[in-house]
Scaffold this active site. Sequence first.
Site, short mmCIF file in Angstrom:
data_model
loop_
_atom_site.label_atom_id
_atom_site.label_comp_id
_atom_site.label_asym_id
_atom_site.label_seq_id
_atom_site.Cartn_x
_atom_site.Cartn_y
_atom_site.Cartn_z
N LYS A 163 3.22 -0.07 15.08
CA LYS A 163 4.80 -0.06 15.25
C LYS A 163 5.49 -1.36 15.98
O LYS A 163 6.52 -1.67 15.72
CB LYS A 163 5.30 1.10 15.88
CG LYS A 163 5.16 2.49 15.10
CD LYS A 163 6.13 2.54 14.24
CE LYS A 163 5.73 3.50 13.06
NZ LYS A 163 5.32 2.79 11.94
N HIS B 295 1.02 -1.36 0.02
CA HIS B 295 -0.02 -0.06 -0.04
C HIS B 295 0.78 1.25 0.02
O HIS B 295 1.94 1.25 0.62
CB HIS B 295 -0.88 0.02 1.11
CG HIS B 295 -1.96 -1.05 1.19
ND1 HIS B 295 -3.15 -1.10 2.20
CD2 HIS B 295 -2.16 -1.84 0.46
CE1 HIS B 295 -3.87 -1.93 1.95
NE2 HIS B 295 -3.51 -2.53 0.74
N TYR C 293 4.64 6.75 9.58
CA TYR C 293 4.13 5.28 9.37
C TYR C 293 4.89 4.43 8.61
O TYR C 293 4.80 3.29 8.85
CB TYR C 293 2.59 5.75 8.84
CG TYR C 293 1.54 4.79 8.94
CD1 TYR C 293 0.73 4.67 9.81
CD2 TYR C 293 1.84 3.54 8.02
CE1 TYR C 293 -0.13 3.49 9.99
CE2 TYR C 293 0.67 2.48 8.03
CZ TYR C 293 -0.15 2.53 9.00
OH TYR C 293 -1.06 1.57 9.14
N TYR D 225 -8.40 4.34 9.03
CA TYR D 225 -8.41 4.94 10.35
C TYR D 225 -9.73 5.92 10.49
O TYR D 225 -9.62 6.90 10.06
CB TYR D 225 -7.11 5.41 10.74
CG TYR D 225 -6.12 4.48 10.99
CD1 TYR D 225 -5.29 3.94 9.73
CD2 TYR D 225 -5.46 4.19 12.08
CE1 TYR D 225 -4.21 3.12 9.77
CE2 TYR D 225 -4.45 3.14 12.16
CZ TYR D 225 -3.91 2.77 11.12
OH TYR D 225 -2.78 1.98 11.12
N PRO E 233 -1.32 -0.03 19.48
CA PRO E 233 -1.28 -0.65 18.03
C PRO E 233 -1.63 0.53 16.98
O PRO E 233 -1.45 0.22 15.91
CB PRO E 233 -2.20 -1.69 18.09
CG PRO E 233 -3.12 -1.67 19.22
CD PRO E 233 -2.63 -0.57 20.30
P1 FAD Z 1 5.83 -11.73 20.83
O1 FAD Z 1 5.32 -11.66 19.46
O2 FAD Z 1 5.15 -11.50 21.97
O3 FAD Z 1 6.69 -13.08 21.26
C1 FAD Z 1 7.38 -13.49 22.33
C2 FAD Z 1 7.28 -15.01 22.45
O4 FAD Z 1 7.82 -15.40 23.56
C3 FAD Z 1 5.89 -15.63 22.37
O5 FAD Z 1 5.89 -16.59 21.23
C4 FAD Z 1 5.73 -16.26 23.61
O6 FAD Z 1 4.76 -17.40 23.65
C5 FAD Z 1 7.25 -16.62 24.20
N1 FAD Z 1 7.43 -16.68 25.57
C6 FAD Z 1 6.84 -15.64 26.57
N2 FAD Z 1 7.24 -16.03 27.72
C7 FAD Z 1 8.21 -17.08 27.54
C8 FAD Z 1 9.17 -17.90 28.28
N3 FAD Z 1 9.17 -17.56 29.66
N4 FAD Z 1 9.96 -18.80 27.71
C9 FAD Z 1 9.82 -19.15 26.38
N5 FAD Z 1 9.06 -18.24 25.50
C10 FAD Z 1 8.44 -17.48 25.94
N6 FAD Z 1 2.89 -4.38 15.40
C11 FAD Z 1 3.11 -3.83 14.17
O7 FAD Z 1 4.30 -3.69 13.82
N7 FAD Z 1 2.08 -3.57 13.20
C12 FAD Z 1 0.84 -3.77 13.51
O8 FAD Z 1 0.10 -3.70 12.65
C13 FAD Z 1 0.49 -4.43 14.85
N8 FAD Z 1 -0.82 -4.38 15.11
C14 FAD Z 1 -1.13 -5.03 16.38
C15 FAD Z 1 -2.31 -5.32 16.61
C16 FAD Z 1 -2.81 -5.97 17.80
C17 FAD Z 1 -4.25 -6.34 18.09
C18 FAD Z 1 -1.62 -6.33 18.81
C19 FAD Z 1 -2.06 -7.06 20.21
C20 FAD Z 1 -0.42 -6.04 18.55
C21 FAD Z 1 -0.05 -5.41 17.30
N9 FAD Z 1 1.16 -5.27 17.03
C22 FAD Z 1 1.46 -4.58 15.79
C23 FAD Z 1 2.30 -5.46 18.17
C24 FAD Z 1 3.22 -6.66 17.56
O9 FAD Z 1 2.20 -7.90 17.74
C25 FAD Z 1 3.88 -7.11 18.78
O10 FAD Z 1 4.90 -5.86 18.98
C26 FAD Z 1 4.95 -8.19 18.47
O11 FAD Z 1 4.22 -9.58 18.53
C27 FAD Z 1 6.31 -8.35 19.18
O12 FAD Z 1 6.99 -9.25 18.83
P2 FAD Z 1 8.15 -10.17 20.00
O13 FAD Z 1 8.82 -11.14 19.26
O14 FAD Z 1 8.86 -8.98 20.56
O15 FAD Z 1 6.97 -10.61 20.94
C1 DHB Z 2 -3.48 -3.57 11.65
C2 DHB Z 2 -2.94 -3.51 13.14
C3 DHB Z 2 -2.84 -2.20 13.58
O1 DHB Z 2 -2.29 -1.97 14.79
C4 DHB Z 2 -2.73 -1.11 12.58
O2 DHB Z 2 -2.58 0.14 13.16
C5 DHB Z 2 -3.11 -1.15 11.39
C6 DHB Z 2 -3.41 -2.56 10.98
C7 DHB Z 2 -3.65 -4.90 11.29
O3 DHB Z 2 -3.57 -6.01 11.99
O4 DHB Z 2 -4.03 -5.21 10.08
#
Ligand code: FAD
Ligand code: DHB
Length: 407
Positions: free
Chosen positions: A311, A87, A399, A216, A307
């Site tokens: 980011k 996009h 963004y 949005y 979210p």
């Molecule tokens: P996580 O994905 O949380 O991974 C951590 C891993 O560690 C997990 O698999 C967990 O099971 C594991 N773990 C936990 N404790 C332990 C332990 N003790 N031992 C071993 N393993 C363990 N970000 C964006 O950039 N763009 C978006 O559009 C966006 N939209 C989002 C929408 C929603 C609704 C949500 C909830 C989040 C969104 N995010 C978005 C944020 C994004 O999903 C997170 O920032 C991302 O998952 C971070 O990755 P991570 O690997 O740091 O952590």
């Molecule tokens: C999505 C999630 C977000 O947090 C956002 O700002 C835009 C899109 C998504 O899950 O598609």
Amino acid sequence: MRTSPSQKCGVPASLVRTQVAIVGAGPAGLMLAHLLSLDGIESVVIESRTRTYVEHRVRAGVLEQGSADLLDATGAGARMRSEGLVHHGIQLRFGGSDHRIDFGELTGGRGITVYGQQEIVKDLIALRLSAGHPILFEVSDVELHDIRSDQPSVSFLLDGASMSIDCDIVAGCDGFHGVSRDSIPAGVLTTYERDYPFAWLGILAGIAPSSEELIYCYHERGFALLSMRSPTVGRLYLQVPADERIGDWPDARIWEELQARLAAAGWSLAEGPVTEKGISAMRSFVVEPMQFGRLFLSGDAAHIVPPTGAKGMNLALRDVSVLAEAVAAFYAAGDTRLLDEYSANCLRRVWRAQHFSWWMTSMLHRFPDHDAYQAQLQRAQLAYTVDSRAASTSLAENYVGYEWATT
Ligand code: FAD
Ligand code: DHB
């Protein structure tokens, strides 16, 4: 007995030696393992959940330009390129009409790729396992030891048996609720945080998205977001009160609320079967520094954003790029300078994303304590953001991922 994990993939010995122990198989942990393997650095990834669980956890969907480029440059982008949706703008909808922020024009051709986080997780797991490198799923009782020393270790249970990994470096990639951050002694970390008085209710629906670009939407009933995963799968979000329960939101109520908030002249929202739904809390959170001794925190383990700015996953991928480079310099020449600078090198980008995410959240959501004056301020900010090229550019460059001009 000391055994190389690459020899013992799938059948781990009780005591393993590796270079980097990675806690967590989310985007941060898996990308770090991938980057290290490209540099010939050995790692073991441990994960508390099952492979199926992490491959189906629906979360982020928006990849900044730099994140998509990273996947491409490291050989992990093939499926993203064929299935992801590129996009070059988003719509801001308020007062019932749309205002496009044109990323292509405002940022010199940069854009975003809509591709589900769990698809990236699947791609990285497949790459790692096909190369014969270990990921140990369903571990429990994870503890970090001697992180102050240059010979830390990680102990855990796997299939009920005790295991320990000796290593040079521990990467805490275990998300906000993991154990790594809490392994750092009290008093070392400074915490900055803010909770928001609302949450996001998110659904996946089997429908063709009603808009080519993300919408949005600011509305007096609360924020709504139209996103997508593919030409046949929509992803939609609604702002709901922080203590809301998903059981109080049957599908019909969700569609009714989405229809009310997203309504615009000459446009209609297609409805379809809801295949997934859940509620996520909204929080801003940072710990400083992101390292202690030989433990390095990456991604949600160190920082969380609401979210609205899309980011979180992007920051997680950037953190581990910085960390992988530092680890490579350490092994290449015994040089710890980049490891020492890891936290400072990440935090500038982290705080930029904190501000952007807080700003987008503040501009687009209804706050319970907002009065009519506050709502007028939000409308004034929205009107300025879409009218002024400078303000639109600021939104656009954040963004798609702000790249610092100075190092
Ligand atoms: P996580 O994905 O949380 O991974 C951590 C891993 O560690 C997990 O698999 C967990 O099971 C594991 N773990 C936990 N404790 C332990 C332990 N003790 N031992 C071993 N393993 C363990 N970000 C964006 O950039 N763009 C978006 O559009 C966006 N939209 C989002 C929408 C929603 C609704 C949500 C909830 C989040 C969104 N995010 C978005 C944020 C994004 O999903 C997170 O920032 C991302 O998952 C971070 O990755 P991570 O690997 O740091 O952590
Ligand atoms: C999505 C999630 C977000 O947090 C956002 O700002 C835009 C899109 C998504 O899950 O598609």
